[in-house]
Design an enzyme around this catalytic site. Sequence first.
Site, mmCIF file in Angstrom:
data_model
loop_
_atom_site.group_PDB
_atom_site.id
_atom_site.type_symbol
_atom_site.label_atom_id
_atom_site.label_comp_id
_atom_site.label_asym_id
_atom_site.label_seq_id
_atom_site.Cartn_x
_atom_site.Cartn_y
_atom_site.Cartn_z
ATOM 1 N N MET A 283 -3.966 4.119 0.407
ATOM 2 C CA MET A 283 -4.529 4.736 2.655
ATOM 3 C C MET A 283 -5.678 5.314 2.355
ATOM 4 O O MET A 283 -6.385 5.304 2.725
ATOM 5 C CB MET A 283 -3.180 4.887 2.820
ATOM 6 C CG MET A 283 -2.146 4.530 3.374
ATOM 7 S SD MET A 283 -3.552 2.799 3.971
ATOM 8 C CE MET A 283 -3.752 3.424 5.690
ATOM 9 N N VAL B 106 0.821 -1.005 -0.296
ATOM 10 C CA VAL B 106 -0.169 0.047 -0.019
ATOM 11 C C VAL B 106 1.210 1.592 -0.026
ATOM 12 O O VAL B 106 2.053 1.792 0.112
ATOM 13 C CB VAL B 106 -1.168 0.186 1.014
ATOM 14 C CG1 VAL B 106 -0.088 0.024 2.509
ATOM 15 C CG2 VAL B 106 -2.308 0.770 1.432
ATOM 16 N N CYS B 107 0.399 2.066 -0.850
ATOM 17 C CA CYS B 107 0.492 3.773 -0.477
ATOM 18 C C CYS B 107 -0.074 4.465 -0.386
ATOM 19 O O CYS B 107 -1.125 4.346 0.039
ATOM 20 C CB CYS B 107 2.064 3.902 -1.669
ATOM 21 S SG CYS B 107 0.423 3.785 -3.398
ATOM 22 N N ARG B 108 0.420 5.356 -0.765
ATOM 23 C CA ARG B 108 -1.082 6.889 -0.978
ATOM 24 C C ARG B 108 -2.672 6.629 -1.409
ATOM 25 O O ARG B 108 -3.426 6.436 -1.343
ATOM 26 C CB ARG B 108 -0.529 7.903 -0.830
ATOM 27 C CG ARG B 108 -1.601 9.073 -0.940
ATOM 28 C CD ARG B 108 -1.076 10.194 -0.546
ATOM 29 N NE ARG B 108 -1.408 11.875 -0.060
ATOM 30 C CZ ARG B 108 -2.451 12.501 -1.713
ATOM 31 N NH1 ARG B 108 -2.575 12.102 -2.837
ATOM 32 N NH2 ARG B 108 -3.744 13.595 -0.940
#
Length: 108
Positions: free
Chosen positions: A87, A59-61
């Site tokens: 996220m 996961v990232c932004r």
Amino acid sequence: MTSVPSVPAADLPADAAMLDVREADEWAAGRAPGSRHLPMSELTQRLAEIPEDEPLYVVCRSGGRSARVVAYLAQQGYPAVNVDGGMQAWAGSGREIVADPDRTPEII
């Protein structure tokens, strides 16, 4: 870009092993409970820290950096899956986020 395995944030299993590849300031501001932090910028130097025997949800932004990491990990033989929407989608679907003790959880 080649398509990578992915799952919507809202559909992630509760016990999913998550790898957060955002930078330290993003991680400190808000993250999924129980996720591991390994910034994308440090990935190749710290590859040995990544478990090879379980599906790993990256996961990232918003999903862009994590998709690149998943593509790389898949080439190395890791069972990695991208978290679609990152996220932002995680928080937007009502999933819990936590932050460092001196901060109010937010996704930056």
